[in-house]
Design a protein around this motif. Structure first.
Motif, PDB file in Angstrom:
ATOM      1  N   GLU A   3      19.236  46.444  50.804  1.00  0.00           N
ATOM      2  CA  GLU A   3      18.933  47.406  49.752  1.00  0.00           C
ATOM      3  C   GLU A   3      19.256  46.823  48.375  1.00  0.00           C
ATOM      4  OE1 GLU A   3      20.470  51.828  48.625  1.00  0.00           O
ATOM      5  OE2 GLU A   3      20.161  51.349  50.744  1.00  0.00           O
ATOM      6  N   ILE A   4      18.518  47.300  47.390  1.00  0.00           N
ATOM      7  CA  ILE A   4      18.731  46.885  45.998  1.00  0.00           C
ATOM      8  C   ILE A   4      19.714  47.847  45.343  1.00  0.00           C
ATOM      9  CG2 ILE A   4      17.610  46.630  43.742  1.00  0.00           C
ATOM     10  CD1 ILE A   4      16.758  44.508  45.711  1.00  0.00           C
ATOM     11  N   THR A   5      20.663  47.305  44.619  1.00  0.00           N
ATOM     12  CA  THR A   5      21.591  48.089  43.815  1.00  0.00           C
ATOM     13  C   THR A   5      21.255  47.838  42.355  1.00  0.00           C
ATOM     14  OG1 THR A   5      23.334  47.871  45.472  1.00  0.00           O
ATOM     15  CG2 THR A   5      24.021  48.457  43.233  1.00  0.00           C
ATOM     16  N   ALA A  51      19.590  44.139  38.845  1.00  0.00           N
ATOM     17  CA  ALA A  51      19.265  44.488  40.229  1.00  0.00           C
ATOM     18  C   ALA A  51      19.957  43.460  41.105  1.00  0.00           C
ATOM     19  CB  ALA A  51      17.757  44.467  40.459  1.00  0.00           C
ATOM     20  N   GLU A  52      20.662  43.944  42.105  1.00  0.00           N
ATOM     21  CA  GLU A  52      21.435  43.068  42.979  1.00  0.00           C
ATOM     22  C   GLU A  52      21.042  43.338  44.429  1.00  0.00           C
ATOM     23  OE1 GLU A  52      25.996  42.118  42.695  1.00  0.00           O
ATOM     24  OE2 GLU A  52      25.709  43.996  43.783  1.00  0.00           O
ATOM     25  N   ARG A  53      20.925  42.273  45.190  1.00  0.00           N
ATOM     26  CA  ARG A  53      20.662  42.380  46.631  1.00  0.00           C
ATOM     27  C   ARG A  53      21.580  41.393  47.345  1.00  0.00           C
ATOM     28  NH1 ARG A  53      14.700  41.894  48.177  1.00  0.00           N
ATOM     29  NH2 ARG A  53      14.766  44.152  48.365  1.00  0.00           N
ATOM     30  N   GLN A  81      11.203  37.225  45.193  1.00  0.00           N
ATOM     31  CA  GLN A  81      11.364  38.632  45.564  1.00  0.00           C
ATOM     32  C   GLN A  81      10.484  39.564  44.734  1.00  0.00           C
ATOM     33  OE1 GLN A  81      15.252  39.906  46.815  1.00  0.00           O
ATOM     34  NE2 GLN A  81      16.069  37.868  46.399  1.00  0.00           N
ATOM     35  N   ILE A  86      11.281  45.809  42.587  1.00  0.00           N
ATOM     36  CA  ILE A  86      12.512  45.551  41.836  1.00  0.00           C
ATOM     37  C   ILE A  86      12.291  45.773  40.343  1.00  0.00           C
ATOM     38  CG2 ILE A  86      14.216  43.782  41.205  1.00  0.00           C
ATOM     39  CD1 ILE A  86      13.680  42.582  44.055  1.00  0.00           C
TER      40      ILE A  86
END
Length: 141
Positions: A3-5, A51-53, A81, A86
């Protein structure tokens, strides 16, 4: 897929952000150095959205608000990605920030030669403004 944070950037990750922009962003800025990014984060800790994954930065946008204008810079997504939502998630976070502080229109800086970037902005509902052009004057060497 992880999931993306979406979160705000922190000062300790400035070197990683600069490295990310070197590989994922189009063009460079006079402020693309540790001191420039540190000033941004110190002045407006909410402006640099990440955005972090899986613990890695996979996207960024700068949502600058000066009390008058809502300006977008450095929308970048990891090339491996892209086309996964995103960029859209980053823009949604930036637009929410602007609405929360009273922003009425968002302006994006987009390089003329960046055709994929222009398509991304257009798909997000942004339109090229034909009446204005950016005028610049470097204040330092």
């Amino acid at each position: 897929m992880d999931e993306i944070t979406i979160r705000r950037a922190t000062e300790h990750e400035i070197p990683a952000l600069l490295a990310f922009w070197a590989r994922a962003a189009e063009g460079t800025s006079i402020s693309d150095d540790p001191a420039g990014v540190a000033r941004l984060i110190a002045r407006d800790p909410q402006a640099l959205i990440v955005a972090e994954r899986a613990g890695a930065v996979v996207g960024t946008v700068i949502a600058g608000w000066d009390g008058w204008r809502a300006s977008l810079y450095r929308l970048a997504v990891d090339p491996a990605q892209r086309r996964q939502g995103i960029g859209a998630a980053l823009l949604a976070a930036a637009e929410e920030r602007f609405l929360a502080v009273g922003g009425r229109r968002a302006d994006a800086m987009v390089l003329e030669a960046n055709a994929p970037g222009r398509r991304t902005w257009q798909a997000a509902g942004y339109q090229r403004e034909e009446r204005w052009r950016r005028w610049v004057k470097p204040l330092t060497g």
